[in-house]
Design an enzyme around this catalytic site. Structure first.
Site, PDB file in Angstrom:
ATOM      1  N   LYS A  43       0.820  -1.219   0.000  1.00 34.25           N
ATOM      2  CA  LYS A  43       0.000   0.000   0.000  1.00 34.25           C
ATOM      3  C   LYS A  43       0.854   1.270   0.000  1.00 34.25           C
ATOM      4  O   LYS A  43       0.520   2.242  -0.679  1.00 34.25           O
ATOM      5  CB  LYS A  43      -0.914   0.030   1.232  1.00 34.25           C
ATOM      6  CG  LYS A  43      -1.995  -1.044   1.228  1.00 34.25           C
ATOM      7  CD  LYS A  43      -2.996  -0.840   2.350  1.00 34.25           C
ATOM      8  CE  LYS A  43      -2.386  -0.852   3.722  1.00 34.25           C
ATOM      9  NZ  LYS A  43      -1.854  -2.158   4.146  1.00 34.25           N
ATOM     10  N   THR A  73       3.913   1.720  -1.208  1.00 31.71           N
ATOM     11  CA  THR A  73       4.522   1.981  -2.519  1.00 31.71           C
ATOM     12  C   THR A  73       3.463   2.465  -3.508  1.00 31.71           C
ATOM     13  O   THR A  73       3.731   3.338  -4.327  1.00 31.71           O
ATOM     14  CB  THR A  73       5.231   0.738  -3.099  1.00 31.71           C
ATOM     15  OG1 THR A  73       4.293  -0.322  -3.191  1.00 31.71           O
ATOM     16  CG2 THR A  73       6.387   0.302  -2.234  1.00 31.71           C
ATOM     17  N   ARG A 111       2.129   7.590   7.428  1.00 32.18           N
ATOM     18  CA  ARG A 111       2.437   7.386   8.839  1.00 32.18           C
ATOM     19  C   ARG A 111       3.941   7.426   9.071  1.00 32.18           C
ATOM     20  O   ARG A 111       4.719   7.002   8.222  1.00 32.18           O
ATOM     21  CB  ARG A 111       1.916   6.017   9.290  1.00 32.18           C
ATOM     22  CG  ARG A 111       0.417   5.965   9.396  1.00 32.18           C
ATOM     23  CD  ARG A 111      -0.069   4.551   9.563  1.00 32.18           C
ATOM     24  NE  ARG A 111       0.203   3.793   8.341  1.00 32.18           N
ATOM     25  CZ  ARG A 111       0.025   2.490   8.220  1.00 32.18           C
ATOM     26  NH1 ARG A 111      -0.409   1.790   9.245  1.00 32.18           N
ATOM     27  NH2 ARG A 111       0.275   1.879   7.082  1.00 32.18           N
ATOM     28  N   LYS A 169      11.424  -6.031  10.162  1.00 33.67           N
ATOM     29  CA  LYS A 169      10.560  -5.405   9.191  1.00 33.67           C
ATOM     30  C   LYS A 169      11.287  -4.618   8.120  1.00 33.67           C
ATOM     31  O   LYS A 169      10.853  -4.559   6.967  1.00 33.67           O
ATOM     32  CB  LYS A 169       9.596  -4.484   9.937  1.00 33.67           C
ATOM     33  CG  LYS A 169       8.483  -3.928   9.088  1.00 33.67           C
ATOM     34  CD  LYS A 169       7.495  -3.203   9.990  1.00 33.67           C
ATOM     35  CE  LYS A 169       6.654  -2.239   9.195  1.00 33.67           C
ATOM     36  NZ  LYS A 169       7.406  -1.098   8.707  1.00 33.67           N
ATOM     37  N   ALA A 214      -1.904  -0.196  14.426  1.00 30.69           N
ATOM     38  CA  ALA A 214      -3.140  -0.489  13.694  1.00 30.69           C
ATOM     39  C   ALA A 214      -4.022  -1.509  14.384  1.00 30.69           C
ATOM     40  O   ALA A 214      -5.193  -1.613  14.065  1.00 30.69           O
ATOM     41  CB  ALA A 214      -2.802  -0.950  12.283  1.00 30.69           C
ATOM     42  N   PHE A 229      -3.269  -2.164   7.439  1.00 29.16           N
ATOM     43  CA  PHE A 229      -3.922  -3.470   7.372  1.00 29.16           C
ATOM     44  C   PHE A 229      -4.862  -3.586   6.159  1.00 29.16           C
ATOM     45  O   PHE A 229      -4.749  -2.826   5.210  1.00 29.16           O
ATOM     46  CB  PHE A 229      -4.687  -3.755   8.665  1.00 29.16           C
ATOM     47  CG  PHE A 229      -3.793  -4.087   9.841  1.00 29.16           C
ATOM     48  CD1 PHE A 229      -2.416  -4.151   9.718  1.00 29.16           C
ATOM     49  CD2 PHE A 229      -4.347  -4.339  11.087  1.00 29.16           C
ATOM     50  CE1 PHE A 229      -1.605  -4.466  10.795  1.00 29.16           C
ATOM     51  CE2 PHE A 229      -3.535  -4.655  12.177  1.00 29.16           C
ATOM     52  CZ  PHE A 229      -2.177  -4.718  12.026  1.00 29.16           C
ATOM     53  N   PHE A 284       4.001  -7.847  -9.734  1.00 25.68           N
ATOM     54  CA  PHE A 284       5.318  -8.446  -9.479  1.00 25.68           C
ATOM     55  C   PHE A 284       5.838  -9.031 -10.781  1.00 25.68           C
ATOM     56  O   PHE A 284       5.048  -9.412 -11.645  1.00 25.68           O
ATOM     57  CB  PHE A 284       5.199  -9.550  -8.423  1.00 25.68           C
ATOM     58  CG  PHE A 284       5.064  -9.018  -7.023  1.00 25.68           C
ATOM     59  CD1 PHE A 284       4.012  -8.168  -6.673  1.00 25.68           C
ATOM     60  CD2 PHE A 284       5.976  -9.347  -6.040  1.00 25.68           C
ATOM     61  CE1 PHE A 284       3.887  -7.664  -5.396  1.00 25.68           C
ATOM     62  CE2 PHE A 284       5.861  -8.848  -4.752  1.00 25.68           C
ATOM     63  CZ  PHE A 284       4.811  -8.014  -4.433  1.00 25.68           C
ATOM     64  N   TRP A 323       6.979   0.213  -8.591  1.00 27.61           N
ATOM     65  CA  TRP A 323       8.174  -0.308  -7.919  1.00 27.61           C
ATOM     66  C   TRP A 323       9.365  -0.327  -8.886  1.00 27.61           C
ATOM     67  O   TRP A 323      10.465   0.081  -8.530  1.00 27.61           O
ATOM     68  CB  TRP A 323       7.897  -1.713  -7.379  1.00 27.61           C
ATOM     69  CG  TRP A 323       9.024  -2.246  -6.531  1.00 27.61           C
ATOM     70  CD1 TRP A 323       9.307  -1.923  -5.234  1.00 27.61           C
ATOM     71  CD2 TRP A 323      10.027  -3.189  -6.923  1.00 27.61           C
ATOM     72  NE1 TRP A 323      10.415  -2.603  -4.796  1.00 27.61           N
ATOM     73  CE2 TRP A 323      10.885  -3.388  -5.810  1.00 27.61           C
ATOM     74  CE3 TRP A 323      10.284  -3.899  -8.112  1.00 27.61           C
ATOM     75  CZ2 TRP A 323      11.973  -4.261  -5.845  1.00 27.61           C
ATOM     76  CZ3 TRP A 323      11.380  -4.755  -8.151  1.00 27.61           C
ATOM     77  CH2 TRP A 323      12.204  -4.938  -7.023  1.00 27.61           C
TER      78      TRP A 323
END
Lengths: 657, 657
Positions: B118, B120, B142, B153, B372, B403, B486, B515
């Site tokens: 989300k 990107t 955020r 992460k 979240a 989320f 992808f 991307w």
């Protein structure tokens, strides 16, 4: 010419002008020149308003203007808002050939619990030097811990008409250095406990396959793992070539839970975290242990920030930090945990000193503030080095040592000057009439002020003041006594202190009125310091070996020291580990020259007990504990925060002092 | 003219020019005008390098230049270094009359554990809108928690050629907002435990004389104490007039140690702090209790920062925070502790959003990042409001909901839009082929990619994707599906998703290649969003009463809910206390529309169990717990920090991703 293209023309002209100026300035920086400093006018009021009111009544110069006035290039500055900026360390390279200015240390006699006013003297002195005598000068101050600001202490930006402004920025967050230290310190702590858990619940093979994972079919050691292998004497780089024994040695730090010395930290006065039990959730599988939190400024990382002289030096010190001992008795370091690169990343901005200004618009560096009782309590080496280049040959850098001279100044000389290679020219020794009376046999001052009493004052001068002057002379540095005058002091008391201080060996002794008058009130001090700095100083370190005993006898006046069995065992262990040559950082009360807080004046005939000895290997010192040191303050029944408030419309803060 | 006076002349001319321009600009701001944005050129490489390499290869514009391009006045900006700046809230007053831009929410289908991308998509979309279609647009993101950056992460600044730069600044410290939250949160915690200790060890009289001390012979209540007296129904301002009973009521918060809901926080993944015992030092006199630390972004203060719409609103919310319950069952607030003014002071800079830029030089606000699962997981109301004014009538503000849409988007609508009064125009729903396959019955994706399989893809579209589109339509907002492509996706799969998404009710559905290509790869999406935003949106809230049941049935597809006795008792208690009208913030797994993480697609025929109910009164929501939520992540055997390093010469960071 439209207004837009006109603007473009002006911008272009401005830029090319800038290039010319930069080139010329670069050449100029190689020699001394007085700053063209625009000082801010002060109009002191009587009675003196509160610190925050005085601070708010003065509009600081934009920090980029201040930076330009003192010879910084725009690309050397990183603004944080309008009134503070970080200064890049590349300045040291640019001004490499520039001679240093004079280096002045402000220390104090043994204080009352209310303090002697060293910070206000420091700020008053640079206000006098820069704004009144027109001599380039810089104050280098510690960043205060934020926790006590909301407890009992109030702010630490000086006070009255000798302050760093805006005082609320100085006292809160600043440019985030202490927050960075908290994050770095606690990443180490989290890594320790997580590693113990993972070692306790996994086989050698499982640990190895996770620590050296196969990425696209290839296993590789990371550089930090190769460092660990080298220290273990395993000179291999191919993970497949390790024997099972080598794998076990490599993957197991085997930390002894009872010998972990690393604590967590917070920049909050939270007494309930002094002693805690962690790991009680079921996810931690019963790996509970007792530990505690310290106030953030007590972190070894703060001491490292204060002593590092480059990014590389800081990174190496962070890697060397010892966090505990393995079950076989070997020290375990931050590098063994694999975390030292990440620590350097977290600290990469914190290493740059923060530029602010005094009420009279003169420059101040605020940088680092290690806890004065378990660390050395001095601001950073890097800020001093940058400032000494910026003021140039005939300028002054004035910095401050925490606590009394027997602690703060001794550590400044033996630890900070040893790390930096810098040599001090003058010590300013701060005294108050109320503290001298206490040392002369009067009551232990809290809030009441005793009436004029010349014999108590004389007693204080002949005991504590004389001894502290002698301590400075042990190091070969001349002393100017600064009497921080209160409105209740009588002229006879003031005259007596100045006369006796000179009789006790001070080069000069003068009264200071900076609190009520700003720099103008410290003119006499500034002249005395300028005079003393022109004389030769024969600085020397106090010790090379027999360190603890030398400090106890020569500085504190003890007959001898007495080591507990625990302390003796630690000294032997540290010698075995090769830490024997590190300087000593005594953890002793600041309320007496001895270890007994109620012994005022210059006590003699005592033996200094050493309860235990600890070490900050990354920072580079060993610290003997004389008595119990609290490393986490608490909140009183009515903390300062009851009075602290923010007006949501004007954004003005009230209640900070 | 000497070069110096020449410079002065130019500076003066530049300044007066500035005054003229500011006045003109002020008028211009009242109407829409396209920005004169200088976008940064991208030259994407194949294969795509690592995120930090891409970030470092692009030089960001100076943040003050970016600010000028988008119509900010110099006095509205507070730079933090060269590439980020805080923006003052006074901007809202200046642009008060300016119409808002279009408001776009990026949400996702139920994700795999690897996420749908989300962030990107959000960044790629604004790069396409601003840099390619030349439509004013802002991304509002955020601020990520720093703890997980060193855990598993990695960074959160987007990825590939759709990133916020410099990504290391985005991921570390930023402008200190999370550090400020940590300080404020933990000051509350320290105040709670210290207060319980002082109440346990002092008489009413002693407490009163300390809480309302005599200063120069006069006792006065502080304003924050008068507030408490008013809430207690004691309408007196003279401390001498209180009866002994009133004194006792006033001085004793009488907190029940077993009912304290306030936890301490750290921005570190420190699993050993999940459950701890505090107060074990002898100085705390046996007042031990069990408590724990959460990750800093789980603090209620973070949720408040995200929902406040002014400094005053934030201050009031901070005062209302409930930290626990008294022995008589009354809620005890931060204001009762006397600490709320100090909290506002600690948070005064954090309330200003931070301006950064994308790889293509388009503006981004980074502000707030509430957890979240126990909070609402959306960036700040204030950043959105500022951005909507800055882009102007035909511009776009794109923000992201954490989320899946069943959680993040539902909370965005029901909580954030309720607090802000803002109305969304379009939802962008992000999906990936790999997640759709999982929902269609394929394996739960971790790292391997399953081969092309059209029937699994179709199954995912007809279950989870369809349901998430329907959820957005419940709120009356049109949906554009963004398929995050992808390199392993086949053309047949991509075409199928786009076709089925439209059949399921999406206004449009397009593949995105941001991307690998940056904004150019999201042009189709930008056009689809622009088109959808031009249609009317009929936004409506989902519920007014029967809130939990409505969400469970209409959003999750449950047959009903089942409240535990504990949950029922809490709901009754909150109703009594007057919290019944607060919106609901469900704490549910994001890995399924149901409460069972392994139920993929669009599960039906289940009853949603509500284990417990809690409340964040300052933030303004009640949060039912569906299952167990971890609020403190841990470190794996080999955390990311093994690869993170700093080159001490170039100051380059390696190993962040």
């Amino acid at each position: 010419m439209s207004s837009k293209s006109g603007f473009r023309y002006l911008t272009a002209a401005y830029r090319s002008q800038n290039v010319v100026r930069s080139g010329r300035r670069w050449l100029q920086e190689q020699q001394y020149r007085p700053w063209q400093l625009r000082s801010l006018k002060l109009q002191p009021l009587t009675p003196v308003p509160s610190d925050i009111e005085i601070s708010r009544a003065q509009t600081p110069k934009p920090v980029d203007q201040l930076a330009e006035e003192i010879g910084l290039l725009p690309e050397e500055l990183e603004a944080y808002g309008r009134s503070k900026a970080k200064v890049r360390l590349s300045l040291l390279d640019r001004l490499h050939a520039q001679p240093d200015g004079k280096y002045v240390l402000v220390a104090g006699i043994t204080p009352t619990p209310l303090g002697e006013g060293k910070s206000t003297v420091t700020i008053g002195l640079v206000q006098a030097l820069s704004a009144h005598l027109k001599l380039n000068s810089f104050a280098c101050l510690r960043q205060p811990s934020q926790g006590p600001t909301f407890g009992v202490k109030g702010g630490a930006a000086g006070g009255g008409y000798a302050q760093v402004i805006p005082m609320e920025e100085f006292n809160l967050h600043l440019t985030g250095d202490i927050h960075a230290i908290t994050a770095a310190n606690n990443l180490v702590a989290a890594a320790i406990d997580a590693r113990m858990l993972h070692e306790a619940t996994q086989s050698d093979k499982a640990l190895f396959s996770r620590l050296v994972p196969s990425v696209n079919g290839v296993r590789r050691f990371s550089p930090i793992q190769i460092s660990r292998l080298n220290r273990l004497g395993i000179n291999k780089t191919d993970p497949a070539s390790l024997t099972p024994e080598e794998i076990s040695t490599f993957v197991r730090l085997d930390l002894d839970p009872s010998k972990i010395t690393w604590q967590r930290v917070l920049d909050t006065n939270d007494r309930f975290l002094r002693k805690i039990t962690v790991g009680q959730a079921s996810t931690e599988k019963g790996q509970i242990r007792e530990t505690g939190f310290d106030i953030a400024v007590a972190s070894e990382i703060m001491a490292i920030l204060a002593l590092a002289d480059s990014l590389e030096d800081m990174k190496n010190r962070l890697a060397r930090m010892v966090v505990g001992t393995s079950r076989s008795g070997e020290p375990v370091t931050a590098e063994d945990l694999g975390v030292s690169g990440a620590l350097a990343v977290l600290m990469k901005d914190a290493i740059k000193p923060t530029l602010m200004q005094t009420l009279e618009g003169t420059p101040v560096f605020v940088h680092a503030g290690p806890f004065a009782n378990i660390a050395h309590g001095n601001s950073s080496v890097l800020a001093d080095k940058l400032a000494l280049k910026l003021v140039g040959r005939d300028g002054f850098v004035v910095t401050e040592a925490g606590f009394g001279a027997d602690i703060g100044m001794e550590k400044f000389f033996n630890i900070k000057c040893r790390a930096s290679g810098l040599r001090p020219n003058v010590v300013v020794l701060v005294a108050t009439v109320r503290a001298l009376k206490m040392h002369g046999g009067g009551p232990n001052v809290r809030l009441h002020l005793s009436p004029s009493n010349l014999s108590l004052v004389a007693g204080g001068c002949h005991s504590n003041l004389r001894k502290q002057i002698q301590i400075a002379h042990l190091f070969g540095v001349p002393v100017v006594v600064a009497l921080n005058v209160f409105r209740t002091d009588t002229q006879a008391e003031i005259d007596l202190v100045c006369q006796l201080a000179k009789e006790c060996g001070a080069s000069d002794a003068v009264p200071c009125h900076h609190w009520a008058q700003g720099g103008r009130g410290s003119l006499e001090l500034a002249q005395a310091v300028n005079e003393a700095a022109s004389r030769p100083s024969n600085f020397q370190f106090l010790y090379n070996k027999e360190k603890i005993r030398t400090i106890a006898k020569k500085v504190y006046g003890a007959d001898d020291i007495k080591l507990s069995p625990e302390a003796e065992a630690k000294i032997d262990y540290y010698s075995q580990q090769g830490y024997g040559s590190l300087p000593i950082c005594m953890a002793k009360t600041h309320l007496s020259l001895s270890h007994m807080p109620d012994k005022k004046g210059a006590p003699t005939g005592f033996v200094l007990p050493i309860r235990d000895v600890r070490a900050s290997i990354g920072a580079g010192f060993v610290y003997p504990l004389v008595g119990t040191m609290s490393t986490m303050p608490g909140l009183p029944t009515r903390p300062c925060f009851y009075d602290i408030d923010l007006d949501p419309v004007t954004e003005e803060i009230t209640g900070l002092f």
